[in-house]
Design an enzyme around this catalytic site. Structure first.
Site: not given
Ligand code: PLP
Length: 375
Positions: A68, A145, A173, A195, A232, A315
């Site tokens: 994402g 999120n 999300q 994921h 790739t 994060c």
């Molecule tokens: N966008 C949102 C709303 C998310 O909650 C997250 C991850 O928590 C991301 C983007 C980032 O996604 P990824 O973990 O696949 O890089």
């Protein structure tokens, strides 16, 4: 352990595991023209077709990424070039930090779009910003999120289109939990992540609307993905991504909502305040503030009781900073006192019962510690 942190990462779905393992045996590089390469390419193109259709787009408009974050970064890089950036106050850091970088290269500043007390973006303010300024790229997530709040994307898209702006939607999300259809939403692009919907980590996608402008690569590499994203691709991971998306169902989401409501209701009876209550929200998510008790203390207490939840975005775990999402909603001190409970696709009544039991004990203990005992 009762795992209630699905918004950080969903458990791998069995359908995704099966597809992943099967595709791991595809030996070739999907760019090679021999038979092995073509077999790998078939996995890739089947996944592309399935994901694009499921999320309301065309296969040729779906660009695979590593996740994402990269999908958001590609949208900012490609659609934001030469445009003013307008970013909602509750975006994920994938957009917030990317917008900071992109606005620096654009020579401008990202403008922050405020939200109301339930976390819904102020579309009146968006209209003023769009009317008064040069062409913009607007970034507005479909579902948050931390709180699960769902944004009025179709209305925002209509406003953007009326004023010649582009709209990028982070659907990371929302995908797999509510219906997500790019064409119906009317946005220009959609970010997805494997994921977050029960696929393996390591793949995501940017799905473009047919009328989105051409996408210059962020990573040029060997010209894969029609020159829009070099490198790739992890074929097996992508096969798992598509299988996971196919396994999501509205009925499963409705069942999850009942479990979430039960957990939320019980937590409220023990003094929790639900952040974003009153707005449409994801079926699996609740943000519970316990006035006066730090979020990290709650996460640790629940962890000791065998319950995995988080204090805001995964994060930012490790940081004690208050949530920027809850701060933008005007929650003041509560922004540092809320935990996120996000039920995975395989959550059970037993998980919710364990959570409720642990939450009650934690509430009694932590709150009594706040009240000075009489001498
Ligand atoms: N966008 C949102 C709303 C998310 O909650 C997250 C991850 O928590 C991301 C983007 C980032 O996604 P990824 O973990 O696949 O890089």
């Amino acid at each position: 352990m009762h795992y209630l942190d699905a918004n950080a990462s969903e458990p791998l779905r069995p359908e995704a595991r099966a597809a992943l393992l099967q595709a791991l045996d595809a030996t070739g590089n999907p760019s090679s023209i021999h038979r092995s390469g073509r077999a790998a390419r078939r996995w890739l193109e089947d996944a592309r077709e399935s994901l694009a259709r499921r999320f309301g787009g065309r296969p040729e408009d779906l660009i695979f990424t590593s996740g994402g974050t990269e999908a958001d970064a590609l949208a900012l890089h490609a659609l934001g070039a030469g445009r003013r950036l307008i970013v909602s106050a509750i975006e994920h850091d994938a957009i917030r930090s990317g917008a900071g970088t992109a606005s620096v290269t654009n020579g401008g500043h990202a403008v922050v779009l405020p939200v109301d007390a339930t976390g819904i973006a102020d579309l009146g303010q968006l209209e003023i910003l769009l009317r008064d300024g040069p062409p913009a790229l607007v970034c507005l997530m479909l579902a948050n999120n931390e709180t699960g709040t769902i944004q009025p994307i179709a209305e925002a898209a209509a406003l953007c289109r009326h004023h010649g702006a582009l709209l990028h939607v982070d659907a990371v999300q929302a995908a797999g939990r509510i219906q997500v259809d790019l064409a119906a939403l009317g946005a220009h692009s959609l970010a997805l992540s494997s994921h977050k919907l029960g696929g393996p980590t390591g793949a995501g996608a940017l799905l473009l609307a047919p009328d989105a402008p051409p996408i210059p690569a962020l990573i040029a590499g060997g010209g894969q993905e029609r020159g829009r994203r070099g490198g790739t691709l992890p074929v097996a991971v992508i096969a798992g991504f598509a299988a996971a998306a196919e396994a999501c169902s509205p009925q499963a989401s409705a069942d999850l909502a009942k479990l979430r409501d039960a957990a939320e209701w019980a937590a409220q009876s023990y003094g929790a305040r639900v952040c974003g209550a009153g707005a449409a929200r994801l079926p699996n998510t609740t943000s519970l503030a316990m006035p006066g008790v730090r979020a990290d203390a709650q996460v640790m207490a629940l962890d000791l009781a065998g319950i995995a939840v988080s204090a805001g975005a995964a994060c930012s775990s490790g940081k004690v900073a208050a949530s920027h999402v809850l701060t933008a909603m005007g929650l003041g001190a509560l922004a540092g006192q809320a935990i996120r409970v996000s039920l995975p696709w395989n959550a059970t009544h037993a998980d919710v019962d364990a959570f409720v039991f642990a939450y009650q004990r934690m509430a009694d203990r932590l709150r009594s510690a706040l009240v000075p005992h009489a001498a």
